[in-house]
Motif scaffolding. Structure first.
Motif, PDB file in Angstrom:
ATOM      1  N   LEU A   1      40.951  79.972  58.517  1.00  0.00           N
ATOM      2  CA  LEU A   1      40.019  81.001  58.080  1.00  0.00           C
ATOM      3  C   LEU A   1      39.061  81.386  59.205  1.00  0.00           C
ATOM      4  O   LEU A   1      38.757  82.558  59.408  1.00  0.00           O
TER       5      LEU A   1
ATOM      6  N   ASP B   1      33.855  73.207  72.338  1.00  0.00           N
ATOM      7  CA  ASP B   1      35.273  73.337  72.072  1.00  0.00           C
ATOM      8  C   ASP B   1      36.038  72.274  72.862  1.00  0.00           C
ATOM      9  O   ASP B   1      35.844  72.132  74.060  1.00  0.00           O
TER      10      ASP B   1
ATOM     11  N   GLU C   1      40.557  75.713  56.506  1.00  0.00           N
ATOM     12  CA  GLU C   1      39.282  76.255  56.951  1.00  0.00           C
ATOM     13  C   GLU C   1      39.383  76.731  58.394  1.00  0.00           C
ATOM     14  O   GLU C   1      38.821  77.768  58.757  1.00  0.00           O
TER      15      GLU C   1
ATOM     16  N   GLU D   1      32.657  77.270  52.867  1.00  0.00           N
ATOM     17  CA  GLU D   1      33.936  77.963  52.928  1.00  0.00           C
ATOM     18  C   GLU D   1      33.855  79.319  52.241  1.00  0.00           C
ATOM     19  O   GLU D   1      34.415  80.303  52.725  1.00  0.00           O
TER      20      GLU D   1
ATOM     21  N   ARG E   1      29.799  58.568  61.553  1.00  0.00           N
ATOM     22  CA  ARG E   1      30.787  58.689  60.493  1.00  0.00           C
ATOM     23  C   ARG E   1      30.588  57.705  59.355  1.00  0.00           C
ATOM     24  O   ARG E   1      30.569  58.085  58.181  1.00  0.00           O
TER      25      ARG E   1
ATOM     26  N   LEU F   1      41.025  71.034  55.627  1.00  0.00           N
ATOM     27  CA  LEU F   1      40.285  71.331  56.850  1.00  0.00           C
ATOM     28  C   LEU F   1      41.061  72.308  57.734  1.00  0.00           C
ATOM     29  O   LEU F   1      40.472  73.172  58.382  1.00  0.00           O
TER      30      LEU F   1
ATOM     31  N   LEU G   1      30.042  58.115  55.272  1.00  0.00           N
ATOM     32  CA  LEU G   1      30.920  57.508  54.272  1.00  0.00           C
ATOM     33  C   LEU G   1      30.095  56.691  53.284  1.00  0.00           C
ATOM     34  O   LEU G   1      30.386  56.665  52.087  1.00  0.00           O
TER      35      LEU G   1
ATOM     36  N   HIS H   1      34.114  68.202  59.470  1.00  0.00           N
ATOM     37  CA  HIS H   1      35.553  68.003  59.740  1.00  0.00           C
ATOM     38  C   HIS H   1      35.822  66.852  60.673  1.00  0.00           C
ATOM     39  O   HIS H   1      36.942  66.357  60.747  1.00  0.00           O
ATOM     40  N   VAL H   2      34.809  66.465  61.391  1.00  0.00           N
ATOM     41  CA  VAL H   2      34.998  65.405  62.377  1.00  0.00           C
ATOM     42  C   VAL H   2      35.719  64.198  61.791  1.00  0.00           C
ATOM     43  O   VAL H   2      36.402  63.466  62.493  1.00  0.00           O
ATOM     44  N   PHE H   3      35.598  64.025  60.498  1.00  0.00           N
ATOM     45  CA  PHE H   3      36.222  62.862  59.872  1.00  0.00           C
ATOM     46  C   PHE H   3      37.722  62.836  60.055  1.00  0.00           C
ATOM     47  O   PHE H   3      38.341  61.801  60.132  1.00  0.00           O
ATOM     48  N   ILE H   4      38.320  63.989  60.072  1.00  0.00           N
ATOM     49  CA  ILE H   4      39.772  64.032  60.060  1.00  0.00           C
ATOM     50  C   ILE H   4      40.327  64.710  61.300  1.00  0.00           C
ATOM     51  O   ILE H   4      41.228  64.207  61.942  1.00  0.00           O
ATOM     52  N   LEU H   5      39.785  65.868  61.624  1.00  0.00           N
ATOM     53  CA  LEU H   5      40.344  66.608  62.758  1.00  0.00           C
ATOM     54  C   LEU H   5      39.821  65.997  64.054  1.00  0.00           C
ATOM     55  O   LEU H   5      38.627  65.833  64.243  1.00  0.00           O
ATOM     56  N   ARG H   6      40.740  65.685  64.929  1.00  0.00           N
ATOM     57  CA  ARG H   6      40.349  64.986  66.136  1.00  0.00           C
ATOM     58  C   ARG H   6      39.514  65.849  67.054  1.00  0.00           C
ATOM     59  O   ARG H   6      38.403  65.495  67.423  1.00  0.00           O
ATOM     60  N   THR H   7      40.061  66.969  67.462  1.00  0.00           N
ATOM     61  CA  THR H   7      39.371  67.739  68.491  1.00  0.00           C
ATOM     62  C   THR H   7      38.780  69.021  67.911  1.00  0.00           C
ATOM     63  O   THR H   7      39.364  69.654  67.044  1.00  0.00           O
ATOM     64  N   MET H   8      37.630  69.380  68.426  1.00  0.00           N
ATOM     65  CA  MET H   8      36.980  70.609  67.996  1.00  0.00           C
ATOM     66  C   MET H   8      37.796  71.807  68.467  1.00  0.00           C
ATOM     67  O   MET H   8      38.222  71.864  69.617  1.00  0.00           O
ATOM     68  N   ASP H   9      37.990  72.779  67.572  1.00  0.00           N
ATOM     69  CA  ASP H   9      38.684  73.993  67.976  1.00  0.00           C
ATOM     70  C   ASP H   9      37.690  75.144  68.145  1.00  0.00           C
ATOM     71  O   ASP H   9      38.075  76.308  68.155  1.00  0.00           O
ATOM     72  N   HIS H  10      36.423  74.806  68.269  1.00  0.00           N
ATOM     73  CA  HIS H  10      35.392  75.821  68.472  1.00  0.00           C
ATOM     74  C   HIS H  10      34.120  75.107  68.936  1.00  0.00           C
ATOM     75  O   HIS H  10      34.106  73.878  69.010  1.00  0.00           O
TER      76      HIS H  10
ATOM     77  N   HIS I   1      46.171  72.445  64.251  1.00  0.00           N
ATOM     78  CA  HIS I   1      46.129  70.970  64.233  1.00  0.00           C
ATOM     79  C   HIS I   1      47.444  70.375  63.715  1.00  0.00           C
ATOM     80  O   HIS I   1      47.441  69.478  62.873  1.00  0.00           O
TER      81      HIS I   1
ATOM     82  N   TRP J   1      30.223  67.705  48.722  1.00  0.00           N
ATOM     83  CA  TRP J   1      31.464  68.448  48.552  1.00  0.00           C
ATOM     84  C   TRP J   1      31.137  69.894  48.186  1.00  0.00           C
ATOM     85  O   TRP J   1      31.695  70.835  48.751  1.00  0.00           O
TER      86      TRP J   1
ATOM     87  N   ARG K   1      45.546  56.442  63.853  1.00  0.00           N
ATOM     88  CA  ARG K   1      44.111  56.502  63.608  1.00  0.00           C
ATOM     89  C   ARG K   1      43.675  55.136  63.114  1.00  0.00           C
ATOM     90  O   ARG K   1      44.281  54.581  62.201  1.00  0.00           O
TER      91      ARG K   1
ATOM     92  N   ASN L   1      46.185  75.526  68.832  1.00  0.00           N
ATOM     93  CA  ASN L   1      45.485  74.260  68.598  1.00  0.00           C
ATOM     94  C   ASN L   1      44.714  74.249  67.277  1.00  0.00           C
ATOM     95  O   ASN L   1      44.548  73.195  66.674  1.00  0.00           O
TER      96      ASN L   1
ATOM     97  N   GLU M   1      47.773  64.604  64.329  1.00  0.00           N
ATOM     98  CA  GLU M   1      46.487  64.014  64.675  1.00  0.00           C
ATOM     99  C   GLU M   1      46.185  62.766  63.870  1.00  0.00           C
ATOM    100  O   GLU M   1      45.309  61.985  64.219  1.00  0.00           O
TER     101      GLU M   1
ATOM    102  N   ILE N   1      34.852  71.500  42.047  1.00  0.00           N
ATOM    103  CA  ILE N   1      33.401  71.530  42.088  1.00  0.00           C
ATOM    104  C   ILE N   1      32.856  72.893  41.689  1.00  0.00           C
ATOM    105  O   ILE N   1      31.952  73.000  40.878  1.00  0.00           O
TER     106      ILE N   1
END
Lengths: 251, 251
Positions: free
Chosen positions: B137, A45, B134, A134, A110, B131, A114, A86-95, B235, A127, B243, B232, B239, B89
DNA sequence: CGTTGGTTTGATTAATGTCAACGCACGTGG
DNA sequence: CCACGTGCGTTGACATTAATCAAACCAACG
């Protein structure tokens, strides 16, 4: 020994992959591999990881701790699962993400992911995989929110068995399930003691056998009924075949 | 009167949008709009919708029914929220989406959304939005699994208030919150009666005021502490700015 | 052997659900 | 303007589920 097999098998539950696709996955997964010991954190986290993690072997989980020590597991990862796209977009882990058993994990940069997305069939498949994750999470909410202990325990066993089967890790009604009762409890929003008693109940009724690290589903039909398990949310029925797919083909 | 304003404001919590981006969103949202009455289903479990739904005005929710009538709400939708991006999808819906209040909803064809994704800044922003959904969720699972009734109720009120503020629908500590106690209960995995008593408790302690369809947070700091709310996971802190986006520079 | 991690058991308590009734505000039709 | 119905919120009595605590047990392992 740990390879991209489970990942490929999993993705092919959506639609078949061509040889090139599979080779691309194989190559990527082999690039950088790390082992983690049981209970070791893979990502913590607050981290800002720069690589994506894929479980190749072993069991891991996504979890969140409250300050007073309560823990909630929000996902189980089995071989073939991406942990943190999610690492692609969300900067910091929330868990956090932690190994439940000794784990083999592939670390993918990354840019390499891609690169994969340039292949439309893989882009769609990945995807799909995240959308299924989810859907699993939504079902998790339903279990924890509205099912009683019996249903919850039965449900998660059905689900894990199906997911393991989807990556080739089940053999008939049996599969490895190296989770402790407390880990199950933290996933299901129950106490360890109560999970224990519930498992005994299911065993006594001849629905399952769960000893050591092995689960055997003795009466699948009855277990599903008892747990009100309906597998449609796993979307394992080749939904991606015969798609007139503009769905991914960009580039 | 319902427009793309909330959606745009929401996405700008990730990164600013240029005029063209906003115009594209505006145009798209206005193409086809439908109104739904309170309690009317927008999409039903098992459907295979061919368009994506965006809430422009009103409150809606994602929910799942069990055969015996138990209901679990797994998401609240407020103006600016996409309901079902998975449609791209996953073939069939594994849950339903229903209006909680009268709603204005924009129906966007698949191809039109794909068109949006051609703009890298919008593609990133939409990805961010899904994201965050998610992440919300996941937090939902934590609440239902490991928080007691007081914490759950307080937490969801903090979250809804922040989300409404993020789309410009809160004014100080106050916002419209046209949810019944039973709807809250179905989201939190509690009974209606218990939500009622818990709300009274929070009111008695001077933390909130909730009358009619209006919520007022009287003591945000104390409420957050009581609910162990840490924002947090939403997000909302821009963020996406600064970038070094490989995703493609915006003009 | 002694430790350790996990499972099992029993006794007790706390949190939450259920049921049933009542109240209150609002809208509608007479 | 009033009577009535309806949807929601509120209350109290009671039932039930699951949590907690604490101890014993068991198997694996060094």
């Amino acid at each position: 020994m740990a390879d991209a097999g489970p990942l490929i098998r999993k993705l092919e539950n959506f639609a078949p992959l061509c040889g090139d696709d599979k080779r691309a996955l194989d190559a990527l997964m082999a690039r950088e591999v790390r082992r983690y010991g049981a209970h070791e954190d893979i990502i913590h986290d607050g981290d800002r990881p720069d690589r994506v993690h894929v479980v190749l072997d072993g069991f891991a989980c996504r979890y969140k701790m409250l300050e007073d020590g309560r823990r909630q597991i929000t996902a189980f990862f089995v071989p073939g699962d991406f942990c943190d796209l999610h690492v692609f977009i969300l900067r910091t882990m929330d868990h956090s993400i932690g190994a439940l058993t000794p784990c083999t994990v592939s670390l993918v940069p990354r840019e390499a992911v891609l690169g994969l997305l340039d292949r439309p069939s893989l882009a769609r498949a990945l995807w799909w995989a995240t959308l299924v994750d989810e859907a699993v999470l939504r079902e998790w909410v339903v279990s924890v929110g509205r099912r009683d202990a019996r249903e919850r325990v039965g449900h998660v066993l059905c689900e894990l068995h199906m997911r393991l089967r989807a990556v080739g890790l089940a053999d008939g009604g049996a599969c490895e399930l190296p989770l402790t009762q407390v880990e199950l409890a933290d996933a299901l929003g129950l106490s360890g003691v109560h999970v224990n008693r519930t498992l005994q109940e299911l065993r006594a009724e001849g629905l399952i056998e769960l000893r050591g690290k092995r689960l055997m589903i003795l009466d699948a039909a009855r277990l599903r009924r008892a747990a009100r398990f309906d597998p449609n949310y796993l979307h394992l029925d080749r939904e991606g075949v015969g798609r007139d797919g503009d769905g991914g083909g960009r580039g």
